[in-house]
Enzyme design. Structure first.
Site, PDB file in Angstrom:
ATOM      1  N   LYS A 141       0.837  -1.202   0.000  1.00 46.29           N
ATOM      2  CA  LYS A 141       0.000   0.000   0.000  1.00 46.29           C
ATOM      3  C   LYS A 141       0.868   1.247   0.000  1.00 46.29           C
ATOM      4  CE  LYS A 141      -3.873  -1.858   2.720  1.00 46.29           C
ATOM      5  NZ  LYS A 141      -4.942  -1.648   1.734  1.00 46.29           N
ATOM      6  N   ARG A 178     -10.435 -11.385   1.807  1.00 51.00           N
ATOM      7  CA  ARG A 178     -11.280 -12.433   1.224  1.00 51.00           C
ATOM      8  C   ARG A 178     -10.580 -13.785   1.287  1.00 51.00           C
ATOM      9  NH1 ARG A 178     -11.481  -9.067  -4.283  1.00 51.00           N
ATOM     10  NH2 ARG A 178     -11.180  -7.462  -2.702  1.00 51.00           N
TER      11      ARG A 178
HETATM   12  N1  BES Z   1      -8.146  -3.672   4.348  1.00 51.77           N
HETATM   13  C1  BES Z   1      -8.296  -3.266   3.009  1.00 51.77           C
HETATM   14  C2  BES Z   1      -9.584  -2.501   2.735  1.00 51.77           C
HETATM   15  C3  BES Z   1      -9.750  -1.174   3.436  1.00 51.77           C
HETATM   16  C4  BES Z   1      -9.541  -0.006   2.764  1.00 51.77           C
HETATM   17  C5  BES Z   1     -10.203  -1.111   4.737  1.00 51.77           C
HETATM   18  C6  BES Z   1      -9.733   1.201   3.379  1.00 51.77           C
HETATM   19  C7  BES Z   1     -10.393   0.088   5.348  1.00 51.77           C
HETATM   20  C8  BES Z   1     -10.172   1.255   4.668  1.00 51.77           C
HETATM   21  C9  BES Z   1      -8.283  -4.487   2.087  1.00 51.77           C
HETATM   22  O1  BES Z   1      -7.516  -5.544   2.516  1.00 51.77           O
HETATM   23  C10 BES Z   1      -7.748  -4.047   0.789  1.00 51.77           C
HETATM   24  O2  BES Z   1      -6.594  -3.702   0.737  1.00 51.77           O
HETATM   25  N2  BES Z   1      -8.570  -4.051  -0.242  1.00 51.77           N
HETATM   26  C11 BES Z   1      -8.180  -3.623  -1.526  1.00 51.77           C
HETATM   27  C12 BES Z   1      -8.696  -4.635  -2.520  1.00 51.77           C
HETATM   28  C13 BES Z   1      -8.144  -4.438  -3.896  1.00 51.77           C
HETATM   29  C14 BES Z   1      -6.667  -4.782  -3.923  1.00 51.77           C
HETATM   30  C15 BES Z   1      -8.899  -5.322  -4.852  1.00 51.77           C
HETATM   31  C16 BES Z   1      -8.795  -2.261  -1.794  1.00 51.77           C
HETATM   32  O3  BES Z   1      -9.932  -2.033  -1.380  1.00 51.77           O
HETATM   33  O4  BES Z   1      -8.113  -1.431  -2.374  1.00 51.77           O
HETATM   34 MN    MN Z   2      -5.520  -5.403   1.934  1.00 47.53          MN
END
Ligand code: BES
Ligand code: MN
Ligand code: ZN
Length: 511
Positions: free
Chosen positions: A285, A365
């Site tokens: 990230k 997931r």
């Molecule tokens: N934990 C994150 C989602 C999230 C984002 C929670 C903002 C709280 C606030 C999750 O694991 C994630 O990184 N999701 C990605 C999925 C994508 C790579 C398909 C996302 O939402 O960007």
């Molecule tokens: Mn994630």
């Protein structure tokens, strides 16, 4: 904060702050506001009369008006809190109003407060008593575990003051339940507030064990060996980059007199995402706001909070919670985009679904896939999961509603029907074959991301593969688990979202 319930004359309450709710009784659209107390008590009414008549207070939602040395009352101060239109007042508006009053009292060093339970329609006394005590306890919480300077700012005593009468039993029940439910929600908030270095999957397991012990629940915590034994290749894949071992936390509640050989009722499965820190893994990230990814275990905190309440409220139904906890880190051993993982098979000996990893940041997931399968294997007849799953859900619904998904109308309707009790907002979002098409892989059964569009739905669709034909609800709480803004009735930071709704959904099966 200590709470107590009294049936006594409001005038004699010896507290630093007496709180009363007021609504706007004006029914004409163009008319001036008519701030009107929601208690008929003569002494309080006359103490507040001049201030209410001044017009400076309009009884808007969470608006406050403070009076010192109210004439004829033992209380040192009287705080009037607005709830908006009187005719539309609900227990939920009382939860917020009482919360606002406690947030008002805390920084001013007021240590004892009493709330006059409204005695006028349309507020039902039992649910309103419950909401009032919830509002007080939720507002008293601050995320100050690591703040040595803030520990003394609690309101020590909160008294709910009601009129003696025919509704006394309902008020007593509401008061008792409100205490349990708010304590459970605050337990979840404490967990969510913990940073990644203080709350590893192992420590989350220890916290769950302690909670289970004090709440009459069974609890087992497993780690890597058990995951391997069960064939949880999807969950395991997320753990590869971390020095911290995963935790598979199984908490079970059996109703009084439960006998496995004769029990025919539903078995509810509560599955939580417990990523104690989400760096994204190799698909790392951006650093901005990454510190917030300590709250990526809020789904599991919601489930453990709900279990805590279930242990105390003892509904007549069996409940099993499955928490899948891991840390998502980049490392030489971490999984990579392009890797293929094999999920836990539903029946031993059968092949598990193969998953092509497109993005290691879509890890929630992956842990939930095996968690859902395991919950089904344990005999759950209905499933609910909660997860901070997608940024896409936050884009769609903002920090206002959680996303709700389901493969079964009746099951979702149960959830919908308890939202007015919990006071939490959940908006249903779609599943469908078209979303499934987006997660088909060229080289495996499915892939773990579905491209740019419809991200909340493609994530949910991925989970549905593992829920199979078991009635199931998925709650995407990414936008709700952490309040970035201060609200008048609750601290910013960990919200404990989901605890109240999941609890009520469980109780709706126990009627
Ligand atoms: N934990 C994150 C989602 C999230 C984002 C929670 C903002 C709280 C606030 C999750 O694991 C994630 O990184 N999701 C990605 C999925 C994508 C790579 C398909 C996302 O939402 O960007
Ligand atoms: Mn994630
Ligand atoms: Zn995550």
């Amino acid at each position: 904060m200590k709470t107590d319930l009294v049936f006594s004359d409001l005038a004699s309450l010896d507290v630093e702050l007496l709180i009363v709710a007021a609504g706007d009784a004006q029914t004409e659209k163009s008319g001036n506001p008519q701030p009107t107390l929601l208690t008929g008590h003569a002494g309080v009414t006359s103490a507040a009369a001049a201030a209410l008549a001044s017009g400076e207070f309009k009884a808007g939602a969470n608006e406050t008006l403070l009076l010192h040395a109210p004439v004829g009352l033992a209380a040192r101060r009287l705080l009037v809190v607005g709830v908006g239109k009187s005719a539309k007042a609900t227990p939920h508006s009382i939860r917020s109003a009482v919360g606002t009053a406690i947030r008002f009292a805390k920084p001013r060093g007021l240590r004892s407060a009493a709330f006059a339970l409204p005695d006028s329609a349309p507020l039902p006394p039992g649910p309103t008593a419950r909401a009032a005590v919830e509002g007080a306890l939720l507002a008293d919480y601050d995320p100050d575990t690591y703040r040595s300077d803030r520990k003394d700012q609690s309101v020590y005593n909160f008294t709910l003051a009601a009129l003696a009468g025919s509704e006394a039993a309902a008020i007593e029940l509401g008061f008792a339940e409100g205490n349990i439910i708010a304590d459970s929600q605050n337990f979840a908030r404490v967990l969510v507030n913990e940073p990644g270095n203080k709350l590893t999957p192992t420590i989350l397991g220890q916290r769950a064990l302690e909670m289970a012990k004090s709440h009459g629940l069974q609890c087992e915590v497993h780690s890597t060996d058990k995951l391997k034994e069960l064939g949880m290749g999807s969950f395991l894949s997320v753990t590869l980059g971390s020095e911290e071992p995963p935790a598979l936390i199984i908490t079970t509640y059996e109703p009084e007199g439960y006998d496995a050989s004769t029990y025919t009722g539903p078995v509810l499965g509560l599955v939580g995402k417990g990523i104690t820190f989400d760096t994204g893994g190799i698909s790392i990230k951006p650093s901005e706001k990454m510190e917030l990814m300590k709250y990526d275990m809020a789904g599991s905190a919601a489930m453990l909070g709900a279990m805590a309440a279930i242990g105390k409220l003892k509904p007549k139904i069996k409940v099993i919670s499955v928490v899948c906890s891991a840390e998502n880190m980049p490392d030489g051993k971490a999984q990579k985009p392009g890797d293929v993982q094999t999920a836990m098979p539903f029946k031993a000996g059968e092949p598990g679904h193969t998953i092509e990893i497109i993005n290691t940041d879509a890890e929630g997931r992956l842990v939930l896939a095996d968690g859902l399968t395991y919950a089904r294997q344990l005999g759950c007849t209905h499933l609910i999961d909660a997860a901070t799953l997608t940024g896409a859900c936050v884009v769609a619904l903002g920090p206002v509603n959680a996303g709700g998904f389901s493969n079964d109308e009746e099951t979702y309707e149960k959830l919908n029907s308890v939202l007015s009790i919990s006071g939490e907002k959940i908006w249903r979002l779609p599943l469908g074959d078209e979303y499934y098409d987006q997660i088909k892989s060229d080289i495996a059964d499915i892939k773990n991301t579905g491209g740019r569009w419809g991200g909340a739905s493609t994530a949910a669709q991925f989970l549905q593969v593992f829920a199979g034909d078991t009635p199931w609800i998925h709650l995407d709480i990414a936008g709700m688990a952490w309040y970035e803004d201060t609200k008048p009735f609750i601290a910013k930071g960990p919200s404990g979202f989901g605890v109240r709704t999941i609890l009520e959904w469980v109780r709706s099966y126990a009627q």
